[in-house]
Motif scaffolding. Structure first.
Motif, PDB file in Angstrom:
ATOM      1  N   VAL A 157      34.305  35.420  47.514  1.00 39.69           N
ATOM      2  CA  VAL A 157      33.618  35.791  46.288  1.00 39.69           C
ATOM      3  C   VAL A 157      33.917  34.850  45.120  1.00 39.69           C
ATOM      4  N   ASP A 158      35.165  34.528  44.904  1.00 38.98           N
ATOM      5  CA  ASP A 158      35.541  33.721  43.744  1.00 38.98           C
ATOM      6  C   ASP A 158      34.869  32.364  43.729  1.00 38.98           C
ATOM      7  N   ARG A 159      34.729  31.803  44.914  1.00 44.09           N
ATOM      8  CA  ARG A 159      34.106  30.486  44.983  1.00 44.09           C
ATOM      9  C   ARG A 159      32.593  30.577  44.956  1.00 44.09           C
ATOM     10  N   VAL A 160      32.078  31.709  45.354  1.00 45.72           N
ATOM     11  CA  VAL A 160      30.623  31.863  45.394  1.00 45.72           C
ATOM     12  C   VAL A 160      30.045  32.037  43.987  1.00 45.72           C
ATOM     13  N   ILE A 161      30.727  32.788  43.132  1.00 41.72           N
ATOM     14  CA  ILE A 161      30.160  33.147  41.836  1.00 41.72           C
ATOM     15  C   ILE A 161      29.602  31.955  41.041  1.00 41.72           C
ATOM     16  N   PRO A 162      30.396  30.917  40.784  1.00 40.92           N
ATOM     17  CA  PRO A 162      29.820  29.810  40.011  1.00 40.92           C
ATOM     18  C   PRO A 162      28.683  29.087  40.737  1.00 40.92           C
ATOM     19  N   LYS A 163      28.809  28.977  42.045  1.00 43.98           N
ATOM     20  CA  LYS A 163      27.756  28.272  42.789  1.00 43.98           C
ATOM     21  C   LYS A 163      26.471  29.085  42.853  1.00 43.98           C
ATOM     22  N   TYR A 164      26.632  30.367  42.929  1.00 46.87           N
ATOM     23  CA  TYR A 164      25.473  31.270  42.901  1.00 46.87           C
ATOM     24  C   TYR A 164      24.681  31.058  41.607  1.00 46.87           C
TER      25      TYR A 164
END
Length: 237
Positions: A64-71
DNA sequence: GTCCCGTACT
DNA sequence: AGTACGGGAC
């Protein structure tokens, strides 16, 4: 002959469907816990199927933590199925970087193209149609149906496998019991509450019923959890 | 069931 | 460094 026969299921059937009271307690406690402790994630503020799809494909492989900014970045660059479909795959893969598993942005792009060409830019909500896309498996189809279309569709990912297996089964290899756990996942959804229930069980698996060192002392399920109190498994030779 | 393939643990 | 992970394709 001792033809004793109770109303219980035979052992060979291995049905793990919980009794009604365990089911209700699980539902009520899970939703209550979620109301108090659930995470506030960007893809929970939208019901746009495209946004849900992007988040789910990213979450297939990345935390989740890495997905948020990329999302956020991805949706800013490709705000719709049409925008994504029109973009060259190479650009999509660049935008995807460094999430990895580069076949997934390719498939996401393919899903966008097919959605535009065959479905007028609207992702279908039908399970079979969703499963026909390369890159959408049973989990992602359930996630889209419940999170984007508010259907009471079951999901089963590793979080859910772990939670349900611990609380309701507690024996055998969890991964070898997926068929039964899918049934359980479906049977537990409170009518009309698939969205919250599914989000809740994912958060619960990520925050309380964690793979290593679960927080059993805080767990609202401990009074009926078949695994409580959890003790780390020993290595099998 | 096995393989994939980058990550995140030991 | 070695390896377990994980949703999907096959």
């Amino acid at each position: 002959m001792p033809g004793r026969r109770t109303s219980n299921k035979k052992k060979s059937q291995k049905v793990a469907l919980p009794d009604l009271s365990a089911k209700r307690r699980f539902q009520q406690r899970l939703l209550k816990w979620y109301g108090e402790h659930g995470r506030d994630l960007p893809w929970r503020k939208t019901s746009d199927p495209y946004h849900i799809l992007v988040s789910e494909v990213m979450l297939q492989q990345t935390q989740v933590d890495r997905v948020i900014p990329k999302y956020r970045e991805f949706l800013e660059r490709y705000p719709s199925f049409e925008d994504l479909a029109e973009a060259p795959v190479a650009d999509v893969k660049k935008t995807w970087y460094p999430l990895g598993y580069n076949v997934r942005p390719e498939r996401l792009h393919g899903i966008a193209c097919e959605t535009v060409e065959r479905y007028g830019g609207k992702l279908p909500s039908d399970a079979e149609e969703l499963l026909s896309f390369k890159g959408i498996g049973r989990y992602t189809a359930g996630a889209i149906r419940s999170f984007a279309f508010n259907e009471d569709a079951p999901i089963l990912d590793t979080n859910v496998i772990r939670v349900l297996h611990r609380v309701f089964v507690a024996e055998g290899d969890p991964k070898a019991q997926k068929t039964m756990l899918w049934e359980l996942s479906e049977a537990l959804i409170p009518p009309k509450k698939g969205y919250d229930f599914n989000q809740a069980i994912m958060d619960f698996g990520a925050m309380v019923c964690t793979a290593r060192d679960p927080y059993c002392l805080l767990c609202p399920m401990k009074s009926f959890c078949k695994t409580y109190p959890f003790s780390p498994m020993e290595r099998r030779s």
